[in-house]
Design an enzyme around this catalytic site. Structure first.
Site, PDB file in Angstrom:
ATOM      1  N   ARG A 277     -14.453 -35.399  -7.541  1.00 25.01           N
ATOM      2  CA  ARG A 277     -15.414 -34.629  -8.337  1.00 25.01           C
ATOM      3  C   ARG A 277     -15.414 -33.169  -7.904  1.00 25.01           C
ATOM      4  O   ARG A 277     -14.974 -32.825  -6.810  1.00 25.01           O
ATOM      5  CB  ARG A 277     -16.822 -35.212  -8.205  1.00 25.01           C
ATOM      6  CG  ARG A 277     -17.398 -35.194  -6.791  1.00 25.01           C
ATOM      7  CD  ARG A 277     -18.754 -35.871  -6.758  1.00 25.01           C
ATOM      8  NE  ARG A 277     -19.443 -35.705  -5.488  1.00 25.01           N
ATOM      9  CZ  ARG A 277     -19.583 -36.652  -4.568  1.00 25.01           C
ATOM     10  NH1 ARG A 277     -19.060 -37.850  -4.764  1.00 25.01           N
ATOM     11  NH2 ARG A 277     -20.254 -36.416  -3.450  1.00 25.01           N
ATOM     12  N   GLN A 279     -17.941 -29.376  -8.455  1.00 29.68           N
ATOM     13  CA  GLN A 279     -19.338 -28.953  -8.436  1.00 29.68           C
ATOM     14  C   GLN A 279     -19.468 -27.810  -9.434  1.00 29.68           C
ATOM     15  O   GLN A 279     -18.464 -27.374 -10.007  1.00 29.68           O
ATOM     16  CB  GLN A 279     -19.759 -28.510  -7.026  1.00 29.68           C
ATOM     17  CG  GLN A 279     -20.507 -29.562  -6.244  1.00 29.68           C
ATOM     18  CD  GLN A 279     -21.171 -29.025  -4.977  1.00 29.68           C
ATOM     19  OE1 GLN A 279     -20.839 -27.953  -4.478  1.00 29.68           O
ATOM     20  NE2 GLN A 279     -22.095 -29.789  -4.424  1.00 29.68           N
ATOM     21  N   ASP A 380     -28.337 -33.575  -7.062  1.00 31.90           N
ATOM     22  CA  ASP A 380     -28.434 -35.007  -6.803  1.00 31.90           C
ATOM     23  C   ASP A 380     -29.586 -35.265  -5.818  1.00 31.90           C
ATOM     24  O   ASP A 380     -29.486 -34.848  -4.683  1.00 31.90           O
ATOM     25  CB  ASP A 380     -27.114 -35.571  -6.267  1.00 31.90           C
ATOM     26  CG  ASP A 380     -26.485 -34.702  -5.183  1.00 31.90           C
ATOM     27  OD1 ASP A 380     -26.708 -33.473  -5.176  1.00 31.90           O
ATOM     28  OD2 ASP A 380     -25.749 -35.245  -4.347  1.00 31.90           O
ATOM     29  N   GLU A 580     -32.950 -26.002   3.798  1.00 33.98           N
ATOM     30  CA  GLU A 580     -32.146 -26.189   2.582  1.00 33.98           C
ATOM     31  C   GLU A 580     -32.974 -25.967   1.319  1.00 33.98           C
ATOM     32  O   GLU A 580     -32.492 -25.451   0.321  1.00 33.98           O
ATOM     33  CB  GLU A 580     -31.577 -27.611   2.591  1.00 33.98           C
ATOM     34  CG  GLU A 580     -30.757 -27.982   1.377  1.00 33.98           C
ATOM     35  CD  GLU A 580     -30.449 -29.468   1.314  1.00 33.98           C
ATOM     36  OE1 GLU A 580     -29.404 -29.811   0.751  1.00 33.98           O
ATOM     37  OE2 GLU A 580     -31.247 -30.283   1.823  1.00 33.98           O
TER      38      GLU A 580
END
Length: 626
Positions: A277, A279, A380, A580
């Site tokens: 995958r 991003q 996610d 974060e």
């Protein structure tokens, strides 16, 4: 008269009768419409024959449905990743629930020399067989891991950035408040903590590591994220530009371009288990940011063919969707679509547990693909991707045509057009200007909702492989920060009337909180939902509003930026780290939720803090304390 033999050797029927029987539109007509000359006993035989035939056919079809599999693309992983998943499973089964280790810490291990993978696999087989299907004792497992593996992150070495200066000339000259200025220097200094290089052993023996070799040093996000990440790097580079660390910034872009050259797209992160995958596509924006400051034409020339390669990836195959509007015009847009239909190696136990309620292989594979696709989105997880939020098992990310992905691709088209012009390719530039105008038209037709004053994600009615007609009811009317992402694009934020509508909508949306912009209005327990706010969405919306000529938009942008800066400062003073994400419903609180513990470091948060301080400064009279 020609005759045909059936299963019953005593039965003869004419051609006419045979055709009448077997061309009947329904099997029930066949069962209950026997010719009158066939004896009762023979009718019963035929009835039971067809009855059992139908039962057999039904059973076979049901078995087939249980064994149907998802036919979408799957990128194979490495033998090491597959084996480390076994170790991860054993570990998570061995530890008590309250002491469950981070599953990613096992998938990031590397093989200790001189052991080969086959030797370690054999030793592991012995270890697990001795436990007789019981959990392996924690002490035994820890001893095994220590003997045969180098720890997670040991193959990523500290690197002192060559362009780091503790107090660069002219650094944040418009930050007048000395307390804020001192803190900004500390945030700037965190680049040294996050700067790493891939060890030589990764280049020499790639099959012993899940970390991928890269040509230049990297800036990692921090904590459990022990590798470079694709879309994080854009906001890291925004901060590096403020810190005047241009060599480091170019190195990050060089690394990502090397991944595009190898795989055809920039990976989610530089790990073997991320090859399935990507991003959010921001490589062109990174190149643009660096060129805008350094005027490095050589970087632009190197980037163009790789950006074209990445552009093709996002605009073809499963990523490409076509929506036909009411006027019959086809809009070519893109969606996220991971090339994976199994549990994610870095979180395989979590994914298996989440999928345990599905009864068929096909359902599980589709669910796993939608989870991996949510990871490709970078968000996610969120109720944004769920058909029936907050039910996690209704994840259907591949069915969503996301507003923000198409914002990134519109920006890519504009960036490539600009770079081609810089490199002297006017025809190529014109082609991409035309492509950008076509996509921008889709923002008005497919995504824009006049009543809401927002751009709304569009849910596909089908698999997305064929074009489908736009339906108003397919717009997701729930409120997300991503609904305002298009304001980031200059051609959109320059429309004053449109900006005024968006400002009103954002003001009334409920998203603006004491510490910044909420990701959504739903508190689902997922990290990309309320009460969390994230650096990328703050920066995109603030930057877009700030570039507008509308006074209220500019004031809103500065207000949001100051809230975000202030809350990060208070969290830093309380915890000693940059986080974060933040809990934006309160000042000075870091965010939580999701499948892992709160992370610190933190690459893109540092970048956005520095970029906001450069843009808005901090007056000497304005307190930053709560």
């Amino acid at each position: 008269m020609k005759s045909y033999k059936l299963n019953n050797p005593n039965l003869l029927i004419s051609t006419h009768t045979h055709n009448k029987l077997f061309l009947s539109s329904s099997p029930f007509n066949l069962l209950f419409s026997f010719p009158s000359f066939i004896y009762l006993k023979q009718q019963r035989s035929l009835f039971f024959f067809f009855f059992f035939f139908l039962c057999f056919s039904f059973t076979t079809s049901m078995l087939d449905s249980d064994t149907d599999t998802d036919s979408g693309p799957v990128v194979a992983t490495t033998k090491l990743v597959t084996f480390l998943q076994r170790v991860q499973h054993t570990a998570l089964r061995s530890y008590p629930k309250k002491q469950t280790p981070d599953p990613k810490s096992y998938i990031d291990l590397s093989l200790k020399r001189p052991y080969s993978l086959s030797t370690i696999e054999s030793a592991f087989d012995d270890l697990t067989s001795e436990s007789h299907d019981q959990p392996v004792p924690v002490e035994t497992l820890e001893k095994f891991v220590k003997e045969y593996f180098d720890g997670a992150g040991e193959d990523l070495l500290h690197h002192e950035p060559v362009d780091f200066v503790s107090d660069p000339s002219g650094f944040l000259s418009n930050v007048e408040n000395e307390e804020v200025r001192e803190w900004a220097r500390e945030v700037h200094g965190l680049w040294r903590n996050l700067s790493c290089r891939v060890s030589d052993s990764v280049r020499e023996s790639a099959d012993r590591h899940t970390l991928l070799p890269l040509p230049e040093p990297v800036i990692i996000p921090g904590s459990r994220f022990r590798e470079v990440y694709y879309w994080d790097s854009y906001w890291v580079i925004k901060g590096l530009m403020t810190s005047q660390m241009f060599t480091t910034a170019k190195g990050l872009v060089t690394n990502l371009m090397s991944l595009v050259e190898t795989y055809g797209y920039a990976l989610n992160g530089a790990r073997a288990y991320y090859t399935n995958r990507s991003q959010p596509p921001l490589l062109s924006s990174m190149v643009y940011e660096i060129y805008n400051v350094t005027k490095d034409e050589e970087l632009v020339r190197k980037a163009i063919p790789l950006l074209l390669k990445e552009y093709e990836f996002w605009n073809s195959g499963k990523h490409k969707v076509v929506i036909r509007d009411a006027n019959g015009y086809d809009h070519v847009l893109s969606r996220y679509y991971a090339m994976w239909n199994k549990p994610r190696p870095e979180s395989s136990v979590f994914d298996e547990e989440s999928a345990s309620g599905f009864s068929t292989m096909l359902e599980k594979q589709r669910f796993h693909r939608d989870i991996a696709t949510a990871a490709e989105s970078g968000c996610d997880f969120s109720t944004r991707w769920m058909r029936d939020p907050p039910n996690f098992t209704t994840m259907a990310t591949t069915s969503v045509v996301p507003v923000d992905l198409n914002v990134f691709l519109l920006k890519m088209e504009l960036d490539i057009a600009f770079m081609m012009k810089v490199s002297g390719d006017q025809n190529g530039s014109d082609r991409f200007v035309k492509a950008s105008k076509a996509r921008e038209k889709a923002f008005q037709t497919v995504f824009w909702n006049e009543k809401a004053g927002q751009w709304l994600d569009y849910w596909l009615s089908s698999s997305g492989e064929e074009s489908e007609t736009w339906k108003a009811e397919n717009q997701n009317t729930n409120v997300f920060a991503s609904n305002f992402a298009p304001i980031w694009i200059n051609s959109i934020n320059s429309d004053e009337n449109l900006v005024k509508k968006v400002v009103t909508a954002l003001k009334n949306s409920g998203l603006i909180a004491p510490a910044g912009i909420l990701t959504s209005l739903t508190n689902s327990g997922q990290q990309w939902d309320s009460p969390n706010g994230w650096a990328p969405q703050q920066e995109m919306i603030v930057t877009g509003l700030g570039r507008s000529s509308v006074k209220e938009a500019k004031e809103m942008a500065e207000d949001i930026a100051r809230r975000w800066i202030k809350s990060n400062y208070l969290v830093y003073k309380k915890s000693g780290t940059i986080h974060e994400k933040l809990k934006v419903t309160e000042l000075g609180e870091y965010g939580g939720g999701g499948e892992y513990m709160p992370q610190t470091g933190f690459g893109w948060s540092n970048g956005v803090i520095l970029a906001f301080l450069e843009e808005y400064g901090w007056p000497s009279h304005l307190s930053i304390e709560a």
